[in-house]
Design a protein around this motif. Sequence first.
Motif, PDB file in Angstrom:
ATOM      1  N   ASN A 170       7.470  37.327  -0.212  1.00  0.00           N
ATOM      2  CA  ASN A 170       8.373  37.920   0.770  1.00  0.00           C
ATOM      3  C   ASN A 170       9.814  37.717   0.314  1.00  0.00           C
ATOM      4  O   ASN A 170      10.270  36.586   0.182  1.00  0.00           O
ATOM      5  N   VAL A 171      10.504  38.828   0.069  1.00  0.00           N
ATOM      6  CA  VAL A 171      11.863  38.771  -0.467  1.00  0.00           C
ATOM      7  C   VAL A 171      12.817  39.511   0.450  1.00  0.00           C
ATOM      8  O   VAL A 171      12.599  40.681   0.780  1.00  0.00           O
ATOM      9  N   ALA A 172      13.888  38.825   0.869  1.00  0.00           N
ATOM     10  CA  ALA A 172      14.947  39.456   1.653  1.00  0.00           C
ATOM     11  C   ALA A 172      16.085  39.801   0.707  1.00  0.00           C
ATOM     12  O   ALA A 172      16.401  39.036  -0.206  1.00  0.00           O
ATOM     13  N   ILE A 173      16.693  40.945   0.911  1.00  0.00           N
ATOM     14  CA  ILE A 173      17.819  41.348   0.079  1.00  0.00           C
ATOM     15  C   ILE A 173      18.988  41.748   0.974  1.00  0.00           C
ATOM     16  O   ILE A 173      18.826  42.495   1.931  1.00  0.00           O
ATOM     17  N   VAL A 174      20.136  41.187   0.664  1.00  0.00           N
ATOM     18  CA  VAL A 174      21.380  41.495   1.362  1.00  0.00           C
ATOM     19  C   VAL A 174      22.213  42.330   0.400  1.00  0.00           C
ATOM     20  O   VAL A 174      22.301  42.011  -0.784  1.00  0.00           O
ATOM     21  N   GLY A 175      22.813  43.399   0.888  1.00  0.00           N
ATOM     22  CA  GLY A 175      23.618  44.254   0.008  1.00  0.00           C
ATOM     23  C   GLY A 175      22.778  45.249  -0.773  1.00  0.00           C
ATOM     24  O   GLY A 175      23.135  45.654  -1.877  1.00  0.00           O
ATOM     25  N   ALA A 176      21.669  45.666  -0.191  1.00  0.00           N
ATOM     26  CA  ALA A 176      20.731  46.544  -0.890  1.00  0.00           C
ATOM     27  C   ALA A 176      21.264  47.946  -1.152  1.00  0.00           C
ATOM     28  O   ALA A 176      20.657  48.707  -1.897  1.00  0.00           O
ATOM     29  N   SER A 177      22.406  48.288  -0.577  1.00  0.00           N
ATOM     30  CA  SER A 177      22.982  49.607  -0.846  1.00  0.00           C
ATOM     31  C   SER A 177      24.189  49.513  -1.779  1.00  0.00           C
ATOM     32  O   SER A 177      24.785  50.528  -2.126  1.00  0.00           O
ATOM     33  N   GLY A 178      24.515  48.314  -2.222  1.00  0.00           N
ATOM     34  CA  GLY A 178      25.672  48.115  -3.094  1.00  0.00           C
ATOM     35  C   GLY A 178      25.379  48.418  -4.550  1.00  0.00           C
ATOM     36  O   GLY A 178      24.243  48.724  -4.933  1.00  0.00           O
TER      37      GLY A 178
ATOM     38  N   LYS B  83      25.486  52.178   8.253  1.00  0.00           N
ATOM     39  CA  LYS B  83      24.860  53.506   8.227  1.00  0.00           C
ATOM     40  C   LYS B  83      23.949  53.676   7.003  1.00  0.00           C
ATOM     41  O   LYS B  83      23.410  54.747   6.771  1.00  0.00           O
ATOM     42  N   SER B  84      23.803  52.617   6.207  1.00  0.00           N
ATOM     43  CA  SER B  84      22.957  52.688   5.012  1.00  0.00           C
ATOM     44  C   SER B  84      21.531  53.032   5.394  1.00  0.00           C
ATOM     45  O   SER B  84      21.011  52.542   6.400  1.00  0.00           O
ATOM     46  N   THR B  85      20.906  53.882   4.588  1.00  0.00           N
ATOM     47  CA  THR B  85      19.525  54.276   4.837  1.00  0.00           C
ATOM     48  C   THR B  85      18.648  53.870   3.661  1.00  0.00           C
ATOM     49  O   THR B  85      19.120  53.719   2.538  1.00  0.00           O
ATOM     50  N   TYR B  86      17.369  53.720   3.955  1.00  0.00           N
ATOM     51  CA  TYR B  86      16.393  53.278   2.955  1.00  0.00           C
ATOM     52  C   TYR B  86      15.133  54.115   3.110  1.00  0.00           C
ATOM     53  O   TYR B  86      14.922  54.736   4.145  1.00  0.00           O
ATOM     54  N   PRO B  87      14.273  54.114   2.099  1.00  0.00           N
ATOM     55  CA  PRO B  87      13.055  54.933   2.162  1.00  0.00           C
ATOM     56  C   PRO B  87      12.182  54.562   3.372  1.00  0.00           C
ATOM     57  O   PRO B  87      12.194  53.418   3.832  1.00  0.00           O
ATOM     58  N   ALA B  88      11.437  55.535   3.836  1.00  0.00           N
ATOM     59  CA  ALA B  88      10.499  55.304   4.934  1.00  0.00           C
ATOM     60  C   ALA B  88       9.592  54.128   4.597  1.00  0.00           C
ATOM     61  O   ALA B  88       9.186  53.966   3.444  1.00  0.00           O
ATOM     62  N   GLY B  89       9.320  53.319   5.576  1.00  0.00           N
ATOM     63  CA  GLY B  89       8.446  52.166   5.369  1.00  0.00           C
ATOM     64  C   GLY B  89       9.180  50.901   4.978  1.00  0.00           C
ATOM     65  O   GLY B  89       8.572  49.834   4.912  1.00  0.00           O
ATOM     66  N   THR B  90      10.479  51.012   4.723  1.00  0.00           N
ATOM     67  CA  THR B  90      11.266  49.828   4.361  1.00  0.00           C
ATOM     68  C   THR B  90      11.522  49.001   5.611  1.00  0.00           C
ATOM     69  O   THR B  90      11.944  49.525   6.637  1.00  0.00           O
TER      70      THR B  90
END
Length: 70
Positions: free
Chosen positions: A5-13, A40-47
């Motif tokens: 299990n990995v958390a990521i901060v700044g995934a749109s940077g 307002k950052s968006t990520y793929p469905a299921g994220t």
Amino acid sequence: STIKNVAIVGASGSLGAPVFEKLVASGNFNVTVIRRHGSKSTYPAGTNVVDVDFDDAAALTEAFKGQDAV
């Protein structure tokens, strides 16, 4: 111990986006995006995306529960 299990901060940077893509593409991790509340950052469905007030230590602590790596 195994990291799953990995958390990521700044995934749109500029650095976070390619790291996020590689983690997801590997298929080896359950990735959670920790996103600043109001972003307002968006990520793929299921994220799995958790919106957090980055000034709230208790909210951040809760968001990171169950994560093996950040």
